[in-house]
Design an enzyme around this catalytic site. Structure first.
Site, PDB file in Angstrom:
ATOM      1  N   GLN A 141     151.970 114.386  33.412  1.00 51.62           N
ATOM      2  CA  GLN A 141     151.855 113.772  32.095  1.00 51.62           C
ATOM      3  C   GLN A 141     152.543 114.680  31.074  1.00 51.62           C
ATOM      4  O   GLN A 141     152.269 115.885  31.049  1.00 51.62           O
ATOM      5  CB  GLN A 141     150.389 113.613  31.692  1.00 51.62           C
ATOM      6  CG  GLN A 141     149.592 112.660  32.561  1.00 51.62           C
ATOM      7  CD  GLN A 141     148.969 113.334  33.776  1.00 51.62           C
ATOM      8  OE1 GLN A 141     149.370 114.409  34.181  1.00 51.62           O
ATOM      9  NE2 GLN A 141     147.997 112.658  34.359  1.00 51.62           N
ATOM     10  N   ASP A 164     153.946 108.974  30.776  1.00 49.39           N
ATOM     11  CA  ASP A 164     153.049 108.995  29.606  1.00 49.39           C
ATOM     12  C   ASP A 164     153.762 109.345  28.291  1.00 49.39           C
ATOM     13  O   ASP A 164     153.265 110.140  27.497  1.00 49.39           O
ATOM     14  CB  ASP A 164     151.866 109.950  29.838  1.00 49.39           C
ATOM     15  CG  ASP A 164     150.938 109.502  30.960  1.00 49.39           C
ATOM     16  OD1 ASP A 164     151.235 108.494  31.607  1.00 49.39           O
ATOM     17  OD2 ASP A 164     149.916 110.159  31.165  1.00 49.39           O
ATOM     18  N   ASP A 185     153.455 104.833  33.586  1.00 50.11           N
ATOM     19  CA  ASP A 185     152.374 104.656  32.591  1.00 50.11           C
ATOM     20  C   ASP A 185     152.833 105.038  31.184  1.00 50.11           C
ATOM     21  O   ASP A 185     152.079 105.659  30.428  1.00 50.11           O
ATOM     22  CB  ASP A 185     151.157 105.531  32.964  1.00 50.11           C
ATOM     23  CG  ASP A 185     150.631 105.279  34.361  1.00 50.11           C
ATOM     24  OD1 ASP A 185     150.864 104.175  34.893  1.00 50.11           O
ATOM     25  OD2 ASP A 185     149.987 106.181  34.925  1.00 50.11           O
ATOM     26  N   ARG A 247     149.631  98.586  34.747  1.00 51.16           N
ATOM     27  CA  ARG A 247     148.475  98.714  35.644  1.00 51.16           C
ATOM     28  C   ARG A 247     147.291  99.172  34.795  1.00 51.16           C
ATOM     29  O   ARG A 247     147.484  99.783  33.738  1.00 51.16           O
ATOM     30  CB  ARG A 247     148.773  99.674  36.797  1.00 51.16           C
ATOM     31  CG  ARG A 247     149.026 101.112  36.386  1.00 51.16           C
ATOM     32  CD  ARG A 247     149.115 102.013  37.618  1.00 51.16           C
ATOM     33  NE  ARG A 247     149.400 103.396  37.239  1.00 51.16           N
ATOM     34  CZ  ARG A 247     149.217 104.439  38.064  1.00 51.16           C
ATOM     35  NH1 ARG A 247     148.770 104.258  39.289  1.00 51.16           N
ATOM     36  NH2 ARG A 247     149.504 105.660  37.645  1.00 51.16           N
ATOM     37  N   TRP A 249     144.525 101.400  33.584  1.00 54.40           N
ATOM     38  CA  TRP A 249     143.887 102.732  33.609  1.00 54.40           C
ATOM     39  C   TRP A 249     142.373 102.534  33.447  1.00 54.40           C
ATOM     40  O   TRP A 249     141.581 103.147  34.148  1.00 54.40           O
ATOM     41  CB  TRP A 249     144.485 103.575  32.476  1.00 54.40           C
ATOM     42  CG  TRP A 249     143.993 104.981  32.394  1.00 54.40           C
ATOM     43  CD1 TRP A 249     143.441 105.745  33.397  1.00 54.40           C
ATOM     44  CD2 TRP A 249     144.018 105.829  31.229  1.00 54.40           C
ATOM     45  NE1 TRP A 249     143.136 107.000  32.918  1.00 54.40           N
ATOM     46  CE2 TRP A 249     143.473 107.083  31.612  1.00 54.40           C
ATOM     47  CE3 TRP A 249     144.459 105.661  29.911  1.00 54.40           C
ATOM     48  CZ2 TRP A 249     143.348 108.156  30.708  1.00 54.40           C
ATOM     49  CZ3 TRP A 249     144.342 106.730  29.016  1.00 54.40           C
ATOM     50  CH2 TRP A 249     143.798 107.954  29.410  1.00 54.40           C
TER      51      TRP A 249
END
Ligand SMILES: *[C@@H]1O[C@H](CO)[C@@H](O)[C@H](O)[C@H]1NC(C)=O
Ligand SMILES: *[C@@H]1O[C@H](CO)[C@@H](O)[C@H](O)[C@H]1NC(C)=O
Ligand SMILES: *[C@@H]1O[C@H](CO)[C@@H](O)[C@H](O)[C@H]1NC(C)=O
Ligand SMILES: *[C@@H]1O[C@H](CO)[C@@H](O)[C@H](O)[C@H]1NC(C)=O
Length: 336
Positions: A141, A164, A185, A247, A249
């Site tokens: 991340q 991220d 993500d 997706r 989290w």
């Protein structure tokens, strides 16, 4: 003569609407950030300019001249703040010349938030035509923008990262006509009430455009309207068939994509569970209306994805995302 001047003024403002305007000089009263400056009263970094501001309720403005500024910037002051980057075309991220960058990942920093190149922990914040990059790359991340404020607007900015990139975590916030790049993500957060309009979203590698982390039936959601999802320049070949709208989290994830053009080569399912054996799909809303483009042709969606009718889709809007008072704080000249 006066009439001619009025006529010329009207022509100039029409041209600005059609072609976009320059912003190459600081607005009156702005703190000035200029790389390598030796001029008294100017600041060589954005952090120095931010530190110079009084922590009171006054409205403040910062202008950033062209350059790459290597720093992490943490903003907590109470009063309204607007940051402008130098540009020859305010309507788009494509002409941005001011870049803030760092390459810190969450493991080094201790948290997602602390890794952020720009950390907005304040309300009433606007930023125009600035690029924000986290250059850490693949493996962990590493946040470019960490956003915890309410009534926050990001306009014609560029956000670059891999995993991220954009932490839309807390508060009411709008992203209009920006560029947002990443792979895993890369638009994510827990309690954000966020609206995304007219952005170009660039996919850099296999992964998920969103990872909404809503954990209960709270007022948060991510509403997207009229965005374009493309393959980023320099993307790895594994984007093909290994990229999704999102997706979950959190198992109350709520993400709505309206009027999206997808040319990135998505997986035909378009949406993913969190992980095999940990799906988190029991209370989610993963919805689309009017998706188009090569990336969604031949789609076969999983049962936890929803295709909305036009009338169902009309329930999801900037107003549903950030509240009906949005015209009091959103710069509507960027709205779509
Ligand atoms: C400004 O004041 C707020 C509210 O008291 C505080 O949370 C924040 O840390 C302060 N920021 C600075 C830079 O002093
Ligand atoms: C995608 O490719 C990049 C570049 O080779 C690599 O670093 C990354 O780990 C790959 N992602 C996955 C999910 O395989
Ligand atoms: C969530 O809350 C909304 C109203 O705030 C309600 O209409 C809806 O039924 C709730 N959903 C669930 C799963 O509890
Ligand atoms: C569908 O989306 C495209 C791309 O944003 C837009 O041009 C078109 O008007 C939309 N159609 C409907 C019915 O909203």
């Amino acid at each position: 003569m006066a009439r001619l001047l009025v006529y010329l003024a009207i022509c100039v403002s029409l041209l600005e609407v059609v072609y976009g305007a320059s912003r190459t000089t600081p607005p009156a009263g702005a703190k000035v950030v200029r790389a390598g400056t030796t001029t008294s009263g100017e600041f060589g970094t954005l952090s120095a300019a931010v530190s110079s501001l009084p922590n009171d309720s006054s409205s403040q403005v910062i202008f950033i001249f062209p350059g790459t500024y290597s720093e992490q910037v943490y903003i907590t002051r109470t009063g309204p703040l607007t940051i402008y980057g130098y540009t020859t075309d305010t309507t788009t991220y494509k002409s941005n010349q001011a870049t803030i960058q760092a390459g810190v990942d969450a493991t080094q920093a201790g948290s997602d938030d602390a890794s952020g190149t720009l950390r907005v922990h304040k309300n009433d914040f606007k930023m125009y035509n600035v690029n924000v990059k986290n250059t850490f790359g693949v493996g962990s991340q590493a946040i470019a923008l960490s956003q915890y404020g309410s009534r926050v607007g990001l306009y014609a900015c560029g956000f670059y990262g891999y995993q991220d990139t954009l932490y839309a975590n807390v508060g009411t916030q709008v992203y209009l006509r920006n560029y947002i790049e990443g792979a895993v993500d890369f638009i994510f957060g827990r309690q954000g009430l966020a609206y995304f309009g007219g952005n170009t979203i660039g996919v850099k590698g296999a992964g998920y455009v969103t990872a909404n982390g809503r954990e209960s039936n709270d007022s948060g959601s991510y509403v997207f309207n009229a965005n374009t999802i493309v393959t980023a320049s320099g993307a790895s070949s594994n984007v093909t068939a290994r990229t999704y709208f999102g997706r979950p989290w959190g198992n109350f994830a709520k993400v709505i994509f309206k009027n999206t053009v997808v040319t990135a080569p998505f997986n035909s399912a378009l949406w993913s569970q969190w992980n095999v054996g940990d799906p988190r799909t029991d209370n989610i809303l993963f919805a689309e209306f009017n998706s188009s483009g090569s990336g969604v042709s031949g789609a076969s969606r999983p049962s936890f994805a929803t295709v909305l009718s036009a009338s169902q889709a009309s329930a999801y809007s900037i107003s549903s995302a950030v509240g009906s008072d949005y015209t009091s704080w959103v710069d509507m000249s960027y709205f779509i």
